[in-house]
Design a protein around this motif. Structure first.
Motif: not given
Length: 119
Positions: A11-36
């Motif tokens: 939860l953040v107020q308008a004008g604020g900042s947040l940082r999202l992170s995502c860790v992949a595991s498994g057959k990561i060598f096959m990944i071509k695109v990562m996103g949100w």
């Protein structure tokens, strides 16, 4: 199979900042695109930002200039830095990976992390 684990919502107020992170595991060598993607109540899931294996980045028009996506291939992570947040950014944010460079909400998904921006 690819597994994704997200962190960083909140939860953040308008004008604020947040940082999202995502860790992949498994057959990561096959990944071509990562996103949100994000999905607000009563709305369809929409692309926020994505980055291809060769560094091509695509942002939704609504977040250009405010959000920055980055990828650390060595750590199998993708990060979304969100600045100047607005109430309309409130949604459940999903990490996504694709095994091909194709548009649209396909591939593997994380469990989602809630972002709430108060006015």
């Amino acid at each position: 199979q690819v597994q994704l684990v997200e962190s960083g919502g909140g939860l953040v107020q308008a004008g604020g900042s947040l940082r999202l992170s995502c860790v992949a595991s498994g057959k990561i060598f096959m990944i071509k695109v990562m996103g949100w993607y994000r999905q607000a109540p009563g709305k369809e899931r929409e692309l926020v930002a994505e980055i291809t294996y060769n560094g091509v980045i695509n942002y939704a028009d609504s977040v250009k200039g405010r959000f920055t996506i980055s990828r650390d291939t060595a750590k199998n992570t993708v990060t979304l830095q969100m600045n100047s947040l607005k109430p309309e950014d409130t949604a459940l944010y999903y990490c996504n990976t694709k095994l091909a460079v194709i548009p649209g909400p396909y591939g593997y998904w994380g469990q989602g992390t809630q972002v709430t921006v108060s006015s």
